[in-house]
Structures are given as structure tokens and as C-alpha cells.
Design a protein around this motif. Structure first.
Motif, PDB file in Angstrom:
ATOM      1  N   GLU A  43       0.729  -1.357   0.149  1.00 39.45           N
ATOM      2  CA  GLU A  43       0.125  -0.155   0.035  1.00 39.45           C
ATOM      3  C   GLU A  43       0.840   1.410   0.047  1.00 39.45           C
ATOM      4  N   TRP A  44       1.872   1.344   0.681  1.00 40.25           N
ATOM      5  CA  TRP A  44       3.020   2.344   0.837  1.00 40.25           C
ATOM      6  C   TRP A  44       3.374   2.542  -0.686  1.00 40.25           C
ATOM      7  N   TYR A  45       3.751   1.407  -1.288  1.00 37.23           N
ATOM      8  CA  TYR A  45       4.153   1.744  -2.683  1.00 37.23           C
ATOM      9  C   TYR A  45       3.187   2.248  -3.549  1.00 37.23           C
ATOM     10  N   LEU A  46       1.839   1.698  -3.637  1.00 35.85           N
ATOM     11  CA  LEU A  46       0.901   2.337  -4.172  1.00 35.85           C
ATOM     12  C   LEU A  46       0.612   3.864  -4.338  1.00 35.85           C
ATOM     13  N   THR A  57      -7.509   2.212  -0.526  1.00 30.02           N
ATOM     14  CA  THR A  57      -6.778   2.332   0.768  1.00 30.02           C
ATOM     15  C   THR A  57      -7.446   2.859   1.866  1.00 30.02           C
ATOM     16  N   ALA A  58      -8.623   3.644   1.587  1.00 24.99           N
ATOM     17  CA  ALA A  58      -9.289   3.826   2.928  1.00 24.99           C
ATOM     18  C   ALA A  58     -10.116   2.992   3.721  1.00 24.99           C
ATOM     19  N   PHE A  59     -10.294   1.709   2.923  1.00 22.49           N
ATOM     20  CA  PHE A  59     -10.874   0.658   3.551  1.00 22.49           C
ATOM     21  C   PHE A  59      -9.759  -0.183   4.114  1.00 22.49           C
ATOM     22  N   THR A  60      -8.560  -0.262   3.583  1.00 23.12           N
ATOM     23  CA  THR A  60      -7.628  -1.199   4.028  1.00 23.12           C
ATOM     24  C   THR A  60      -6.965  -0.491   5.366  1.00 23.12           C
ATOM     25  N   TRP A  62      -8.512   1.182   7.742  1.00 22.75           N
ATOM     26  CA  TRP A  62      -9.320   0.717   8.889  1.00 22.75           C
ATOM     27  C   TRP A  62      -9.396  -0.569   9.079  1.00 22.75           C
ATOM     28  N   PHE A  63      -9.158  -1.358   8.077  1.00 24.48           N
ATOM     29  CA  PHE A  63      -8.995  -2.937   8.430  1.00 24.48           C
ATOM     30  C   PHE A  63      -7.792  -3.164   9.173  1.00 24.48           C
ATOM     31  N   ILE A  64      -6.682  -2.454   8.458  1.00 19.41           N
ATOM     32  CA  ILE A  64      -5.414  -2.597   9.251  1.00 19.41           C
ATOM     33  C   ILE A  64      -5.475  -2.047  10.881  1.00 19.41           C
ATOM     34  N   TRP A  65      -5.947  -1.122  11.007  1.00 21.71           N
ATOM     35  CA  TRP A  65      -6.056  -0.489  12.270  1.00 21.71           C
ATOM     36  C   TRP A  65      -6.804  -1.552  13.212  1.00 21.71           C
ATOM     37  N   GLY A  66      -7.875  -1.951  12.573  1.00 28.43           N
ATOM     38  CA  GLY A  66      -8.855  -2.820  13.582  1.00 28.43           C
ATOM     39  C   GLY A  66      -7.822  -4.273  13.712  1.00 28.43           C
ATOM     40  N   PHE A  67      -7.254  -4.412  12.778  1.00 32.42           N
ATOM     41  CA  PHE A  67      -6.571  -5.875  13.177  1.00 32.42           C
ATOM     42  C   PHE A  67      -5.496  -5.647  14.273  1.00 32.42           C
ATOM     43  N   PHE A  68      -4.760  -4.572  14.202  1.00 35.54           N
ATOM     44  CA  PHE A  68      -4.116  -4.241  15.348  1.00 35.54           C
ATOM     45  C   PHE A  68      -4.719  -3.999  16.784  1.00 35.54           C
ATOM     46  N   LEU A  69      -5.721  -3.187  16.551  1.00 46.23           N
ATOM     47  CA  LEU A  69      -6.808  -3.260  17.777  1.00 46.23           C
ATOM     48  C   LEU A  69      -7.031  -4.741  18.327  1.00 46.23           C
ATOM     49  N   LEU A  70      -7.330  -5.488  17.419  1.00 44.97           N
ATOM     50  CA  LEU A  70      -8.096  -6.752  17.636  1.00 44.97           C
ATOM     51  C   LEU A  70      -7.133  -7.665  18.424  1.00 44.97           C
ATOM     52  N   GLU A  71      -5.751  -7.707  17.800  1.00 42.08           N
ATOM     53  CA  GLU A  71      -4.539  -8.339  18.499  1.00 42.08           C
ATOM     54  C   GLU A  71      -4.286  -7.780  19.695  1.00 42.08           C
ATOM     55  N   THR A  72      -4.189  -6.538  19.956  1.00 43.72           N
ATOM     56  CA  THR A  72      -3.910  -6.208  21.327  1.00 43.72           C
ATOM     57  C   THR A  72      -4.797  -6.553  22.388  1.00 43.72           C
ATOM     58  N   LEU A  73      -6.161  -6.356  21.852  1.00 43.84           N
ATOM     59  CA  LEU A  73      -7.286  -6.563  22.842  1.00 43.84           C
ATOM     60  C   LEU A  73      -7.397  -8.046  23.373  1.00 43.84           C
ATOM     61  N   VAL A  74      -7.284  -8.999  22.463  1.00 47.58           N
ATOM     62  CA  VAL A  74      -7.309 -10.244  22.562  1.00 47.58           C
ATOM     63  C   VAL A  74      -6.256 -10.756  23.509  1.00 47.58           C
ATOM     64  N   PRO A 101      -7.003   6.121  11.489  1.00 48.13           N
ATOM     65  CA  PRO A 101      -7.425   6.630  10.041  1.00 48.13           C
ATOM     66  C   PRO A 101      -8.327   7.957   9.859  1.00 48.13           C
ATOM     67  N   ILE A 102      -8.906   8.091  11.052  1.00 49.90           N
ATOM     68  CA  ILE A 102      -9.891   9.401  11.043  1.00 49.90           C
ATOM     69  C   ILE A 102      -8.976  10.715  11.181  1.00 49.90           C
ATOM     70  N   VAL A 103      -7.999  10.480  12.127  1.00 55.56           N
ATOM     71  CA  VAL A 103      -6.911  11.410  12.505  1.00 55.56           C
ATOM     72  C   VAL A 103      -6.355  11.815  11.148  1.00 55.56           C
ATOM     73  N   TRP A 104      -5.916  11.053  10.198  1.00 56.30           N
ATOM     74  CA  TRP A 104      -5.234  11.285   9.115  1.00 56.30           C
ATOM     75  C   TRP A 104      -6.400  12.231   8.280  1.00 56.30           C
ATOM     76  N   GLU A 105      -7.585  11.908   8.221  1.00 55.54           N
ATOM     77  CA  GLU A 105      -8.583  12.358   7.288  1.00 55.54           C
ATOM     78  C   GLU A 105      -8.696  13.936   7.830  1.00 55.54           C
ATOM     79  N   THR A 106      -8.969  13.923   9.068  1.00 54.71           N
ATOM     80  CA  THR A 106      -9.136  15.223   9.787  1.00 54.71           C
ATOM     81  C   THR A 106      -7.967  16.304   9.894  1.00 54.71           C
ATOM     82  N   LEU A 107      -6.858  15.715  10.039  1.00 55.85           N
ATOM     83  CA  LEU A 107      -5.482  16.552  10.089  1.00 55.85           C
ATOM     84  C   LEU A 107      -4.819  16.298   8.944  1.00 55.85           C
ATOM     85  N   PRO A 108      -4.885  16.774   7.984  1.00 52.55           N
ATOM     86  CA  PRO A 108      -3.901  16.383   6.820  1.00 52.55           C
ATOM     87  C   PRO A 108      -2.400  16.299   7.230  1.00 52.55           C
TER      88      PRO A 108
END
Length: 283
Positions: A43-46, A57-60, A62-74, A101-108
Motif C-alpha cells: 500500500e505504501w508503494y501504491l 486504501t481508505a478501507f484497508t 481501517w482494516f489494518i487499524w482494526g487488526f492491530f486493535l483486535l490483536e492487542t485486545l485479545v 485513520p480518522i486522524v489522517w482524514e481530519t488533520l492532513p
């Protein structure tokens, strides 16, 4: 003795002192984390090559962020010492908080925080170091090749993103492969300072990786020779056992024949004595 570096940089994962369930779950997250890390680099390359934001990338993100959150919580829920786990894995918390991701969208201007997700690559490498050691110890050729492939893909894609001389990820993967194997055709060379720095790091890492592959191949063939020797030894042992059984059977038969022979001799001796007595009485 384990190095304190993973704890210092917040990438220690689930420690060996935790319960078996937490350790199993930590290992279960390893390969999904590798896939996520590979997508982060791709994604960084794209994004580095695209002139406008890519919708997918907008969907991915959130998906990546959710995966980090899921791993940490579990993992936080299943470990025994939750405070120690969070302290030793503070980098995950930083990625979750700063990588929203919402931080990146709110604060460019906060878009640079995306780079924090590249820490996932180091999380993967550090947290799976125990797995790599097991691969080295057991000399599993298949997993070793799989790990090498992952490193080639990650390194090649990152090189395509940071160096202008590497146009596509496929070119980067080709460059990474010939670099690690020390072939070095020279058809693709890094032209930027960042690319040369990354290339130097890959060369240094490639020395160990190539040595690991060479050792795994050597061990694989040695194990095949050992298996053949063990199989031949088992066959020889089986043949010796069969010969021992036959000899024992022959000894048993000989003992019976000797017993029958002695019994016959005794009967003949008794008969001869009876005949002599009869002849003596007649006289």
C-alpha cells in the motif's frame, strides 16, 4: 539469555512466562500479521506512485487499524500479567492511537503518522524471532523457504517505493533476490541515498539469510542420508533378528534330536541288557 531490546522498543509480544493459551494465540497472530505487514508495504508503494489518493486504501487503512486493535485486545485479555504485556508492547498502543485513520482524514498534516505502521514489519520480525530460531534448530526447509520468500517480497516492494531506479515491485523483488544471493547482475541498482542505505541493510541481513538457507539445504540432504542409514540399520537389525530366531529354532530342534537320540540309546542299552540276562538264564 534473552535480549532486552524487544522490550525497550515495545515489540516483545507474548513472553514465554505467560500461560499456554496466550502463547498459542500469540503464535496464531504471527502469520496474519505477516500478511498485514506485506500489504502495508504494498500500500505504501501504491500511495507513493499514485498522483491522487486511492479509494481502496481508505478501507484497508481501517482494516489494518482494526487488526492491530483486535490483536492487542485479545492478547491483553488472555495474558496473566496485563500491565507487563502492555508495557512491553507499547509500540502497538502507539500504532493504535496515532494510526487511527480518522486522524489522517481530519488533520492532513498528520498523514506522516502512516509511517508508524511500518513498525508492524519490525513487530513481525521481532515477535517471530523465536519461530525463526526453531526453524534454524529443526532445519525445516519448507518454512525456511517461506520466510525467505516473505523477506524478498517485503524488501523488494519497499525498494520500489523508496528508490526511483526501481520502477515496480517485481523489479524490486528481482533486485532483492539477486542481492541476497550475492549474484548482483547490476541490471537494477539503487540510485538514491535511501535506496543505498536500505540495500546495505538488506545485504547485511542477506548474509545471515543465505547462510540459513544453505544450512537448511545441507541439513535437509544430511537428514535424507541419515534416514537412509537408519532405514538400512533397521533392515540389518531385522535380518539379524530373523537369523537369531532361526538359529534358536535350529538349536531347539537339535536339543530334541539329542534327547530322542539319548532315549533311543537308553532303550537299546536296556534291550541289550535284557537279552544278555535271558541268554545267561538259558545256559
Amino acid at each position: 539469555m534473552a535480549s532486552p531490546l524487544p522490550n525497550i522498543i515495545g515489540l516483545s509480544g507474548v513472553g514465554p512466562y505467560e500461560n499456554s493459551r496466550a502463547i498459542k494465540l500469540g503464535r496464531a497472530f504471527e502469520w496474519p500479521m505477516i500478511i498485514v505487514a506485506m500489504w502495508i508495504v504494498f500500500e505504501w508503494y501504491l500511495q507513493s506512485k499514485a498522483e491522487r489518493p486511492i479509494a481502496v486504501t481508505a478501507f484497508t487503512d481501517w482494516f489494518i487499524w482494526g487488526f492491530f486493535l483486535l490483536e492487542t485486545l485479545v492478547l491483553t485479555l488472555v495474558v496473566d500479567n496485563k500491565k507487563r504485556y502492555l508495557i512491553n508492547n507499547w509500540a502497538n498502543i502507539v500504532i493504535i492511537v496515532a494510526g487511527l485513520p480518522i486522524v489522517w482524514e481530519t488533520l492532513p498534516n498528520a498523514g506522516g503518522l502512516r509511517v508508524l505502521r511500518l513498525l508492524a514489519i519490525f513487530i513481525v520480525l521481532v515477535n517471530t524471532s523465536g519461530t525463526f530460531r526453531k526453524i534454524m534448530a529443526r532445519n525445516h526447509l519448507g518454512p525456511t523457504l517461506a520466510v525467505s520468500f516473505v523477506i524478498m517480497v517485503l524488501a523488494g516492494t519497499m525498494m520500489a517505493a523508496i528508490d526511483p531506479n526501481v520502477e515496480t515491485p517485481l523489479d524490486g523483488i528481482w533486485w532483492a533476490w539477486v542481492t541476497v544471493t550475492t549474484v548482483g547482475y547490476g541490471d537494477i541498482v539503487p540510485g538514491s541515498t535511501a535506496g543505498r542505505f536500505f540495500g546495505s541493510f538488506l545485504i547485511l541481513m542477506g548474509i545471515g539469510l543465505f547462510a540459513m538457507l544453505t544450512a537448511s539445504f545441507s541439513s535437509f540432504f544430511m537428514q535424507q542420508d541419515e534416514k537412509d542409514a537408519i532405514r538400512e540399520e533397521k533392515n540389518n537389525t531385522r535380518r539379524l533378528a530373523e537369523m537369531a530366531d532361526r538359529i534358536e529354532l535350529m538349536e531347539t530342534k537339535l536339543d530334541r534330536l539329542l534327547a530322542l537320540s539319548e532315549a533311543a540309546q537308553q532303550q537299546n542299552s536296556s534291550a541289550s541288557s535284557a537279552v544278555k540276562k535271558t541268554d545267561a538264564g538259558g545256559d
